[in-house]
Motif scaffolding. Sequence first.
Motif, short mmCIF file in Angstrom:
data_model
loop_
_atom_site.label_atom_id
_atom_site.label_comp_id
_atom_site.label_asym_id
_atom_site.label_seq_id
_atom_site.Cartn_x
_atom_site.Cartn_y
_atom_site.Cartn_z
N UNK A 110 41.10 102.28 4.68
CA UNK A 110 42.50 102.54 5.01
C UNK A 110 42.52 103.73 5.96
N UNK A 111 43.14 103.56 7.13
CA UNK A 111 43.13 104.62 8.13
C UNK A 111 44.52 105.11 8.49
N UNK A 112 44.57 106.39 8.85
CA UNK A 112 45.80 107.02 9.33
C UNK A 112 45.43 108.02 10.41
N UNK A 113 46.09 107.95 11.55
CA UNK A 113 45.85 108.90 12.63
C UNK A 113 46.61 110.19 12.32
N UNK A 125 40.82 112.65 18.45
CA UNK A 125 41.64 112.04 17.41
C UNK A 125 41.02 112.32 16.05
N UNK A 126 41.87 112.73 15.11
CA UNK A 126 41.45 112.93 13.73
C UNK A 126 42.08 111.79 12.93
N UNK A 127 41.22 110.96 12.36
CA UNK A 127 41.66 109.80 11.58
C UNK A 127 41.19 109.99 10.15
N UNK A 128 42.14 109.96 9.22
CA UNK A 128 41.76 110.02 7.81
C UNK A 128 41.39 108.61 7.36
N UNK A 129 40.14 108.47 6.92
CA UNK A 129 39.64 107.19 6.43
C UNK A 129 39.43 107.31 4.93
N UNK A 130 40.10 106.44 4.20
CA UNK A 130 39.92 106.37 2.76
C UNK A 130 39.19 105.07 2.44
N UNK A 132 38.91 102.68 -0.21
CA UNK A 132 39.60 102.30 -1.44
C UNK A 132 38.73 101.37 -2.27
N UNK A 133 38.83 101.52 -3.59
CA UNK A 133 38.09 100.68 -4.53
C UNK A 133 39.12 99.78 -5.23
N UNK A 134 38.87 98.49 -5.18
CA UNK A 134 39.79 97.56 -5.81
C UNK A 134 39.93 97.89 -7.30
N UNK A 135 41.17 97.99 -7.77
CA UNK A 135 41.43 98.26 -9.18
C UNK A 135 41.37 99.73 -9.57
N UNK A 136 41.12 100.62 -8.63
CA UNK A 136 41.03 102.04 -8.93
C UNK A 136 42.17 102.80 -8.27
N UNK A 137 42.70 103.78 -8.99
CA UNK A 137 43.75 104.63 -8.42
C UNK A 137 43.16 105.66 -7.45
N UNK A 138 41.87 105.92 -7.60
CA UNK A 138 41.22 106.93 -6.75
C UNK A 138 40.25 106.25 -5.78
N UNK A 139 40.19 106.71 -4.55
CA UNK A 139 39.25 106.15 -3.58
C UNK A 139 37.83 106.64 -3.83
N UNK A 140 36.87 105.92 -3.29
CA UNK A 140 35.47 106.32 -3.38
C UNK A 140 35.13 107.43 -2.41
N UNK A 141 35.88 107.50 -1.32
CA UNK A 141 35.62 108.52 -0.30
C UNK A 141 36.89 108.72 0.51
#
Length: 156
Positions: A110-113, A125-130, A132-141
């Motif tokens: 999941x990305x956001x500029x 450009x600084x892009x936040x990359x998350x 995401x882990x399916x079924x988890x409220x918290x991302x892996x990175x």
Amino acid sequence: MSTLFSSAEQLLAAQGQDLGRTDWLVITQERINLFAEATGDHQWIHVDPVRAATGPFGACIAHGYLTLSLANLFMPQLMQFANLAMGINYGSDRLRFPAAVKVGSRVRGHGEILRVENLGQALQAVVRMSVEIEGSDRPGCVVDTISRYTFNPLQK
């Protein structure tokens, strides 16, 4: 679905834009083992399924840096460029691993500029990359990637 950027002006105007999400990717033991071979990190929590089953995570987990490296896989799925002379990875800021990624998990990017700055010849450009882990409220990175892009002059 990726966003196409064809000019510096388009990228500058995209500051704050949500880039959406990639398709899901299954984290296999084979991918983890290949990463262990490439990096020399053969810690049992990554490569020994029998021992890892009784460990703190209940299964093998992906290396944190493997999860981070997926940003490089996911970024071009979210951002495409036309009329680009050169793009380089300049680095990253604010790296975190909020949740372990277990073998067999499905992850996606999941990305956001966050910011785009004009550096004269190039844009940064600084892009936040998350990751995401399916079924988890918290991302892996979660990582703020920093890239520099130089566009060819537009033909008139």
